[in-house]
Structures are given as C-alpha cells and as structure tokens.
Design an enzyme around this catalytic site. Sequence first.
Site, short mmCIF file in Angstrom:
data_model
loop_
_atom_site.label_atom_id
_atom_site.label_comp_id
_atom_site.label_asym_id
_atom_site.label_seq_id
_atom_site.Cartn_x
_atom_site.Cartn_y
_atom_site.Cartn_z
N SER A 91 29.32 -27.41 -16.59
CA SER A 91 28.20 -28.31 -16.89
C SER A 91 27.43 -27.88 -18.14
O SER A 91 26.77 -28.71 -18.77
CB SER A 91 27.24 -28.38 -15.69
OG SER A 91 26.78 -27.08 -15.38
N ASP A 336 15.42 -24.80 -12.18
CA ASP A 336 16.77 -24.60 -12.72
C ASP A 336 16.63 -23.83 -14.03
O ASP A 336 16.19 -24.38 -15.04
CB ASP A 336 17.42 -25.97 -12.95
CG ASP A 336 18.82 -25.87 -13.56
OD1 ASP A 336 19.19 -24.80 -14.06
OD2 ASP A 336 19.54 -26.89 -13.55
N HIS A 339 20.39 -24.61 -16.79
CA HIS A 339 20.65 -25.72 -17.71
C HIS A 339 19.50 -25.88 -18.71
O HIS A 339 18.42 -25.32 -18.51
CB HIS A 339 20.91 -27.00 -16.92
CG HIS A 339 22.12 -26.88 -16.04
ND1 HIS A 339 22.03 -26.53 -14.70
CD2 HIS A 339 23.44 -27.03 -16.31
CE1 HIS A 339 23.26 -26.46 -14.20
NE2 HIS A 339 24.13 -26.77 -15.14
#
Length: 360
Positions: A91, A336, A339
């Site tokens: 990702s 998070d 990311h």
Amino acid sequence: MTKEKLPFAIGGEEGCDVFSGRWVREKSRPLYEEYECPYIQPQLTCQQYGRPDKDYLHWKWQPHACSLPSYNATLILENLRGKRMLFVGDSLNRGQYVSMVCLLHRLIPENAKSMETFGSLTVFTAKDYNATIEYYWAPFLLESNADDAVIHRITDRVVRKGSINKHGKFWKGADIIVFNTYLWWMTGMPFKILQKGSLKDEVKDIVEVSTEDAYRMTMKSMSRWVKKNMDPEKTRVFFTSMSPSHYKSIEWGGEADRNCYNETKMIEDPSYWGSDCSKSVMQVIGEVFSKSEVPITFLNITQLSSYRKDAHTSIYKKQWNPLTSEQLANPVSYADCTHWCLPGLQDTWNELLFAKLFYP
C-alpha cells in the site's frame, strides 16, 4: 570509455547524492491540491477527514550538493507515449502510484483519461498518449496468502519460495517498473516460507527463517525476474527503499506512550533513524543489488522520510471499521503512522524518481 546512456535519460551524471539533504519551506507547495485529484483513496485524504493543520504540505527536499530538477509532467507524459509505467508492491507503493497519477492527470482532458481496477491491477490510462500508469498489489512480490487486493489482513503470513512468476506474468511488457516490499516482512518473526507445493495444500512444507533470509530470497527472485524480462537498453527498473513508521515518540524525544498523532513538526536531528527501519534489511538490499547483472536504480527515501513524523495520515482518514468509544477517547490508539497524506511526502518520492529517470 563512454558509459551506455540509460533509457529515458536526457541529462548527464552530476554525481550528486540527491537522497542526502534537508527539508526547506517552499511557498509554491503543494504541487497539487487534495480536492483537485479525484484518484486519492479516502485512506489518504487527510484534509477531507479533518486534519486541522497544513504545515506539512509546504516542504521541499533540498539535496546538499545540487538541486532536484523541477518535476515536469509534460516531459513524463511525452516519454510515456505508447508505454507502460508500473508500480508493484504494497500500500505504500500504491500511495506513490496515486501521487504520480495526481501529478500528471491535470494535463489530460477529462474525456481522455480513465482509472480502472481489475483484481490486483489498477490502470490509469492517458488515451491521447496511448500510455498507462499502473499499480499491481503484491506486498511480498512473491506469491503469498495475503495476495487478495482487498482481503489481506492475515496474521499468519506465508510466502511461497521462488513463486515470482505468479505475479510477474502481469508485469511483463512494462517499460518502467517501480518495486517496493518491506513493511509486510516486519510482522511476525521468524518468517514462514512454503518450500514447495501450493498454499492451498492441506499439509504444507513450511520452514521458518529469519526476516533477513526471507527478504534476501525475495530480492534475488526479483533480480532474476528483472534480468529475464526487462531489456536494459529499453526499460528501467527502480526499487523504493523502506518507508519509515513513527509509532514510538520516545525515539525522537517525545513521551513514552505516544506516536505520530498530533505531530505537526518534523524531526530536526539529521542523524535520526527509527527502530522500525531495519539496517540489516537495508544491507541485504545493498548486497543483492551490487551483484545484480541488470541495473536497478535504488530510490533511497528512508532517511529523508524518517524526519517527517508530521506527514502521516494519523487519524485523518476513512476508518475501515467504526471506532469504539475507547478508541475515540484515545486517538493515539488508532493513529495510522505508516501511511502518508496526499498531497505530501510521497510527491517528493516521485520527484526523486523523476530525477533518477531523466537525469541519472
């Protein structure tokens, strides 16, 4: 003796290490606005999900010994005429892919571009250029039990040895490939490798190896695949190094139980290196690439990204599952710190990719 010119290169070698430098404030940043790019996944649209500050958007990477060439979207599109650019990995590589699409799509009229997903493959097409920019989900590059592009939250991860062709058949014919793989190797030590047979077999021949050995096996597989399938006179291969996470604020002088949540300033210490970035894995990459018979350009984004504890999505993203009252009371628990917001840091990765593609 003159060195062979690399495909796509238009400038000579300056011998400057573009990965060694510092962040400087830049009024003209960001390179695009979040609302201008309809392709950013809701996990990365931090402004839309209420991020209150914008400081993280206004930084530019300045190498110590030279300046990065200005990102030129027209130049990229012209050079991609009739060609495929492909990002392969997890990702984080998807984030770099989406950043690349956001940097280019404004030059293309609405009716002359499209974005479609077919299982593990996402394809952005620039019709007038007969060009595609693609992303392929393969977090380990090799075949694994986490290969489903949507359902891959698996704790007991297994990778099948020597299985790069399972995914590699979809990469053939690409003119530029940008690989990455790191994050998924770092969960669960030792690492499980299926020696032979299928991941669907009832009884599996599994051995447990160290993360470094598992990673080395994969890097060698990738290197062999590149040698067999990429023509060094026409194509280019890149590898993006590990992307740092910022889950332990104690490492940059913060409080013990904090992470990137509410961090709006970057790390000033030029020698900062977080524990999440494995130097032994970095060493494996160096060893394998130094023996590679085909040139693989290393995009060393690790150190420059390590300073950017301010650039993560944190809590400002679409949540997959509704948050519990305990989580809401303690945002650190669901931030998070892996990311990155777009626009943001990953646009710099693509500026470095641009520099290495055209001015190696």
